[in-house]
Design an enzyme around this catalytic site. Structure first.
Site, PDB file in Angstrom:
ATOM      1  N   TYR A 217       0.848  -1.201   0.000  1.00 26.88           N
ATOM      2  CA  TYR A 217       0.000   0.000   0.000  1.00 26.88           C
ATOM      3  C   TYR A 217       0.880   1.246   0.000  1.00 26.88           C
ATOM      4  O   TYR A 217       0.630   2.192  -0.749  1.00 26.88           O
ATOM      5  CB  TYR A 217      -0.903  -0.028   1.225  1.00 26.88           C
ATOM      6  CG  TYR A 217      -1.755   1.210   1.406  1.00 26.88           C
ATOM      7  CD1 TYR A 217      -2.962   1.341   0.736  1.00 26.88           C
ATOM      8  CD2 TYR A 217      -1.364   2.232   2.275  1.00 26.88           C
ATOM      9  CE1 TYR A 217      -3.752   2.483   0.904  1.00 26.88           C
ATOM     10  CE2 TYR A 217      -2.145   3.362   2.455  1.00 26.88           C
ATOM     11  CZ  TYR A 217      -3.332   3.481   1.770  1.00 26.88           C
ATOM     12  OH  TYR A 217      -4.117   4.599   1.950  1.00 26.88           O
TER      13      TYR A 217
ATOM     14  N   LYS B 193       0.970   4.327  -2.848  1.00 22.12           N
ATOM     15  CA  LYS B 193       0.665   5.725  -2.542  1.00 22.12           C
ATOM     16  C   LYS B 193       1.845   6.645  -2.848  1.00 22.12           C
ATOM     17  O   LYS B 193       1.641   7.810  -3.220  1.00 22.12           O
ATOM     18  CB  LYS B 193       0.218   5.854  -1.087  1.00 22.12           C
ATOM     19  CG  LYS B 193      -1.176   5.271  -0.834  1.00 22.12           C
ATOM     20  CD  LYS B 193      -2.229   5.946  -1.699  1.00 22.12           C
ATOM     21  CE  LYS B 193      -3.633   5.446  -1.428  1.00 22.12           C
ATOM     22  NZ  LYS B 193      -4.652   6.115  -2.277  1.00 22.12           N
TER      23      LYS B 193
END
Length: 237
Positions: free
Chosen positions: A135, A139
């Protein structure tokens, strides 16, 4: 009033963002994964339109772009859709925003949802296609892409936003940040003209923050775009 697309708008921050924009009189088109996500008939009536598609699948991302393009050129597109724990974390969080940006007409404003966790993301772009990306990586990459677009597309503003760790389904009930503040920056960037910097900002609660150094590195920006182009076959103009 503005014509605005919000992805991932069936619940959470995306829904709150779309609702606030519609309540302010804007024409809002929402994206949801499938029509079953639209559970409130009364709420659905507030939207200018709805587009559907699974942003974890490249063919369906193309379909979302085609559906959205039928509404004409958007004044703003808010790339809100995201997943936290999923094998498709890179596709949903990084590849889908890239493809939708590349395939649709250039809007006046682009807003990409980032996270403070991007600061621990990796610059190893081999992870993009190896299935090992986190993740945090996704990002960092979408933040980098947002700032790359800001420097490449004259006439289109592009920003990244950290909405905070807020109590949504993704964030969890114990998340400590302000849920309302979690969408206000996106609404402000999509509709206001007194934004400084006018493009290329990384924002948290309407305040400019310093992102991971790689996000502003022109060489890394170019390598990222090349990697996603190669992965998708979709060039960025």
């Amino acid at each position: 009033m503005a014509l605005i697309l919000v992805t991932g708008a069936s619940s959470g921050l995306g829904h709150n963002t779309a609702k606030a924009l519609a309540d302010n009189g804007h024409d809002v088109v929402i994206h949801v994964r499938n029509s079953a996500r639209l559970t409130d008939t009364d709420d659905t009536a507030r939207w200018k339109g709805v587009v559907t598609g699974d942003l974890a699948k490249l063919d369906e991302i193309r379909g979302v772009a085609r559906q959205a393009s039928r509404f004409g050129r958007f004044d703003a597109v808010i790339h809100n859709a995201g997943v936290l724990h999923s094998p498709e974390v890179v596709t949903v969080n990084t590849v889908a925003p890239y493809m939708l940006t590349a395939l649709m007409d250039k809007p006046a404003r682009l807003i990409y949802l980032s996270s403070s966790m991007h600061r621990t993301g990796s610059t190893d772009l081999r992870r993009l296609t190896s299935g090992t990306a986190s993740y945090d990586d996704s990002k960092l990459w979408v933040t980098t892409f947002a700032l790359a677009v800001a420097s490449r597309w004259e006439g289109t503003s592009s920003h990244a936003v950290d909405p905070g760790w807020v109590p949504t389904r993704m964030g969890g009930a114990g998340a400590p940040d302000d849920l309302i503040a979690g969408h206000q920056t996106q609404v402000w960037l999509a509709t206001h003209h007194d934004v400084t910097p006018s493009t290329g900002g990384y924002w948290y609660h309407r305040q400019v923050q310093t992102p991971h150094p790689a996000a502003r590195d022109e060489d890394f920006q170019a390598r990222l775009i090349q990697a996603v182009e190669g992965h998708t076959g979709v060039p960025l103009e």
